[in-house]
Design a protein around this motif. Structure first.
Motif, PDB file in Angstrom:
ATOM      1  N   GLU A   1      40.764  43.968  31.035  1.00 15.47           N
ATOM      2  CA  GLU A   1      41.845  43.182  31.784  1.00 15.47           C
ATOM      3  C   GLU A   1      42.474  43.770  32.725  1.00 15.47           C
ATOM      4  OE1 GLU A   1      45.643  40.377  30.015  1.00 15.47           O
ATOM      5  OE2 GLU A   1      44.258  41.162  28.676  1.00 15.47           O
ATOM      6  N   LEU A   2      42.908  45.049  32.411  1.00 19.54           N
ATOM      7  CA  LEU A   2      43.419  45.638  33.282  1.00 19.54           C
ATOM      8  C   LEU A   2      42.690  46.075  34.696  1.00 19.54           C
ATOM      9  CD1 LEU A   2      46.498  47.302  33.636  1.00 19.54           C
ATOM     10  CD2 LEU A   2      45.194  49.532  32.942  1.00 19.54           C
ATOM     11  N   ALA A   3      41.405  46.445  34.489  1.00 22.13           N
ATOM     12  CA  ALA A   3      40.436  46.393  35.813  1.00 22.13           C
ATOM     13  C   ALA A   3      40.480  44.987  36.465  1.00 22.13           C
ATOM     14  CB  ALA A   3      39.159  46.730  35.142  1.00 22.13           C
ATOM     15  N   TRP A   4      40.658  43.976  35.887  1.00 20.28           N
ATOM     16  CA  TRP A   4      40.653  42.640  36.436  1.00 20.28           C
ATOM     17  C   TRP A   4      41.946  42.447  37.020  1.00 20.28           C
ATOM     18  CZ3 TRP A   4      43.711  38.610  34.215  1.00 20.28           C
ATOM     19  CH2 TRP A   4      43.469  37.130  34.725  1.00 20.28           C
ATOM     20  N   LEU A   5      43.047  42.812  36.522  1.00 21.30           N
ATOM     21  CA  LEU A   5      44.472  42.732  37.034  1.00 21.30           C
ATOM     22  C   LEU A   5      44.363  43.492  38.517  1.00 21.30           C
ATOM     23  CD1 LEU A   5      47.001  42.931  34.490  1.00 21.30           C
ATOM     24  CD2 LEU A   5      46.524  40.913  35.698  1.00 21.30           C
ATOM     25  N   PHE A   6      43.786  44.599  38.382  1.00 23.83           N
ATOM     26  CA  PHE A   6      43.728  45.706  39.576  1.00 23.83           C
ATOM     27  C   PHE A   6      42.824  44.867  40.733  1.00 23.83           C
ATOM     28  CE2 PHE A   6      41.323  49.063  41.822  1.00 23.83           C
ATOM     29  CZ  PHE A   6      42.470  49.274  42.738  1.00 23.83           C
ATOM     30  N   GLU A   7      41.583  44.381  40.351  1.00 26.85           N
ATOM     31  CA  GLU A   7      40.743  43.771  41.481  1.00 26.85           C
ATOM     32  C   GLU A   7      41.562  42.722  42.282  1.00 26.85           C
ATOM     33  OE1 GLU A   7      36.436  42.601  42.108  1.00 26.85           O
ATOM     34  OE2 GLU A   7      37.028  42.352  39.909  1.00 26.85           O
ATOM     35  N   ASN A   8      42.164  41.776  41.340  1.00 24.08           N
ATOM     36  CA  ASN A   8      42.966  40.916  42.008  1.00 24.08           C
ATOM     37  C   ASN A   8      44.269  41.322  42.701  1.00 24.08           C
ATOM     38  OD1 ASN A   8      41.286  38.984  40.558  1.00 24.08           O
ATOM     39  ND2 ASN A   8      42.859  38.855  38.726  1.00 24.08           N
ATOM     40  N   CYS A   9      45.061  42.278  42.230  1.00 24.09           N
ATOM     41  CA  CYS A   9      46.252  42.546  42.902  1.00 24.09           C
ATOM     42  C   CYS A   9      46.111  43.552  44.114  1.00 24.09           C
ATOM     43  CB  CYS A   9      47.331  43.145  41.981  1.00 24.09           C
ATOM     44  SG  CYS A   9      47.648  42.008  40.408  1.00 24.09           S
ATOM     45  N   TYR A  10      45.386  44.566  44.001  1.00 20.52           N
ATOM     46  CA  TYR A  10      45.172  45.372  44.916  1.00 20.52           C
ATOM     47  C   TYR A  10      44.984  45.106  46.335  1.00 20.52           C
ATOM     48  CZ  TYR A  10      43.807  49.573  47.425  1.00 20.52           C
ATOM     49  OH  TYR A  10      43.388  51.044  48.241  1.00 20.52           O
ATOM     50  N   PRO A  11      43.950  44.119  46.672  1.00 21.87           N
ATOM     51  CA  PRO A  11      43.737  43.522  47.906  1.00 21.87           C
ATOM     52  C   PRO A  11      44.515  42.272  48.168  1.00 21.87           C
ATOM     53  CG  PRO A  11      41.953  42.924  46.440  1.00 21.87           C
ATOM     54  CD  PRO A  11      43.094  43.768  45.449  1.00 21.87           C
ATOM     55  N   ASN A  12      45.308  41.971  47.180  1.00 20.45           N
ATOM     56  CA  ASN A  12      46.141  40.569  47.718  1.00 20.45           C
ATOM     57  C   ASN A  12      46.796  40.527  48.973  1.00 20.45           C
ATOM     58  OD1 ASN A  12      49.001  38.714  46.837  1.00 20.45           O
ATOM     59  ND2 ASN A  12      46.976  37.724  46.405  1.00 20.45           N
ATOM     60  N   THR A  13      47.459  41.428  49.287  1.00 18.92           N
ATOM     61  CA  THR A  13      48.024  41.445  50.722  1.00 18.92           C
ATOM     62  C   THR A  13      46.876  41.139  51.741  1.00 18.92           C
ATOM     63  OG1 THR A  13      50.063  42.813  50.379  1.00 18.92           O
ATOM     64  CG2 THR A  13      49.062  42.937  52.619  1.00 18.92           C
ATOM     65  N   LEU A  14      45.750  41.990  51.820  1.00 17.11           N
ATOM     66  CA  LEU A  14      44.582  41.825  52.829  1.00 17.11           C
ATOM     67  C   LEU A  14      44.169  40.215  52.568  1.00 17.11           C
ATOM     68  CD1 LEU A  14      43.211  45.190  52.893  1.00 17.11           C
ATOM     69  CD2 LEU A  14      45.084  44.513  54.267  1.00 17.11           C
ATOM     70  N   ASP A  15      43.937  39.904  51.537  1.00 23.14           N
ATOM     71  CA  ASP A  15      43.034  38.643  51.053  1.00 23.14           C
ATOM     72  C   ASP A  15      43.823  37.344  51.647  1.00 23.14           C
ATOM     73  OD1 ASP A  15      41.218  39.971  50.026  1.00 23.14           O
ATOM     74  OD2 ASP A  15      41.641  39.403  47.840  1.00 23.14           O
TER      75      ASP A  15
END
Length: 481
Positions: A67-81
């Protein structure tokens, strides 16, 4: 980018980021138990970076909790996405970064949103182009009005923010909102300095950038108010008292003791005492960074010396007027002061904050005064510290009582010297995202499904930055998370 296309991308990104503000159902997993990515599909992402995709894969491999890995994958690139718009302006690269659900660029937010990608820019030409455009755009914004906090995509346009259209202030074309906050200018310097140190790239630091930095120094000097209140004033007709400034828009009284006056905090809420301590501390750091850049990039030792002189003056004034007692004989930093001897202690979740002084580089994490201040901010002595069944954390007047800002929990983790404390912060962050896969502006201390801003890119970037930091410096915490 034309307005119609920008609006379309914002709607698609908003849908990808979780939809409307409010209460969200838990939708973490498919029937197979695998977490489903909440990122837009590649064809609908606003910006793509091979280096960022490699970093996501690298860090995810170090995280033990799916779940933490999933949150990271969603959040980390959110600005660029979802928030970056590339264009050209005056024949040069231009980058405009919205906050998320508000179609305007805050100097503070945009700088913080892209900060986690700086270490990757040296090996990614697309990222370097993004940063060059953003540094130029921010220099243009400061040239338009160094007192404004938020700007429009069109530098000649008039504000589209409904709440700002009738403000009593000297509104300029290109400005979305004109709240004077010291940290707005500091964040621009921090981002530019970080990019330059990471890449060695000199290209965006041209004469226009130099002129804007001179405006920064002049504005800081002007707002020491040694020769009167200066030109800035701001009033707004609003049922929210923290949205306007008293005494004709010039703020509550304060003595000109060398500190820089600020009418608003980084929360965009009005100061009570106009000598805002975290903002002045941030200015000390930023002015030293600006001096370093001026010497190295332009050989401008005179300007650098002026920056250092102001930094030294502000730092001395902080030591003289902004230190108070915690009630147990320990020295702590006040949040706001007036130079007459009146001091306010509290803390707000937005950076700069008292809790974030070490994160921003004003002091070391183990500095005794900072440690006492940090502890006091995370206690009942701070009226905006909230403790509920869901989490503990700091909020602020902006969203009201009981509302914890995840950013405050992230800053606590960044500045922690305890594995147990950091692990607790990770647990709170993971268990209060309400099934959306993203961080929010604020959530109720007892009910995380009641939150504000489903699409708030700064909080997502800061979370991503935290996870990268832990992966590189405290990997054991992620392996057992």
């Amino acid at each position: 980018m034309n307005p119609a296309r920008r609006s379309m991308l914002r709607l698609m990104a908003f849908a990808a980021a979780g939809g409307a503000v409010g209460r969200m159902p838990n939708a973490l997993a498919t029937g197979s138990g695998r977490f489903v990515s909440r990122r837009p599909p590649p064809s609908r992402r606003a910006f793509s970076s091979p280096a960022v995709e490699r970093e996501i894969a690298r860090v995810k491999a170090r995280i033990g909790d799916p779940e933490l890995a999933w949150l990271f994958e969603n959040c980390y690139p959110n600005t660029l996405d979802t928030t970056v718009h590339l264009d050209t302006l005056r024949g040069k690269p231009d980058t405009f970064v919205v906050t998320g659900d508000i179609d305007a660029m805050w100097l503070r937010d945009s700088s913080a949103q892209v900060w986690p990608y700086i270490p990757l820019a040296a090996k990614d030409a697309a990222l370097r182009r993004l940063f060059r455009g953003l540094i130029r755009r921010q220099a243009l914004c400061i040239a338009i009005d160094p007192y404004a906090n938020a700007f429009l995509p069109d530098p000649h346009g008039h504000t589209t923010l409904s709440w700002a259209k009738h403000d009593l202030t000297d509104m300029k074309p290109g400005v979305a909102e004109r709240k004077w906050e010291i940290d707005s200018l500091c964040w621009s310097i921090r981002m530019a300095h970080g990019y330059w140190r990471a890449t060695g790239d000199r290209e965006p630091f041209d004469d226009d950038w130099r002129a804007s930095m001179q405006r920064v120094l002049a504005t800081f000097r002007e707002q020491q108010r040694k020769h009167g209140p200066g030109p800035y004033h701001f009033q707004r007709s609003s049922p929210t008292p923290t949205d306007t400034v008293p005494l004709g828009g010039y703020g509550n009284p304060a003595r000109p003791v060398g500190l820089i006056y600020s009418m608003f905090r980084p929360s965009d809420d009005a100061c009570i005492y106009p000598l805002f301590v975290p903002g002045n501390a941030f200015a000390v750091v930023a002015l030293h960074q600006l001096a370093e850049m001026s010497r190295a990039l332009h050989g401008d030792r005179e300007f650098a010396a002026d920056c250092v002189a102001l930094a030294d003056e502000v730092e001395a004034a902080l030591a003289k007027y902004a230190v108070m007692q915690d009630g147990s004989g320990n020295e702590v930093w006040a949040y706001e002061v007036d130079g007459y001897g009146n001091q306010l202690f509290m803390d707000d979740a937005n950076l700069p904050s008292l809790s974030g002084l070490a994160y921003l580089g004003f002091c070391k994490r183990d500095d005794a005064r900072y440690q006492h201040t940090r502890a006091l901010a995370w206690s009942a002595r701070n009226p905006y510290f909230f403790s509920g069944s869901a989490a503990q954390g700091i909020g602020g007047p902006h969203e009201g009582l009981r509302m914890i800002w995840p950013m405050s929990i992230m800053v606590r983790a960044f500045t922690s010297q305890s594995d147990a404390e950091t692990a607790q912060c990770l647990h709170w962050l993971k268990t209060t995202q309400a099934g959306t896969g993203f961080m929010h502006e604020a959530f109720d201390q007892d009910d995380p499904s009641h939150f504000t801003r489903a699409w708030f890119a700064w909080a997502n970037s800061l979370f991503g930055e935290l996870i990268v930091h832990l992966a590189d410096h405290h990997p054991r915490l992620l392996r057992r998370a």
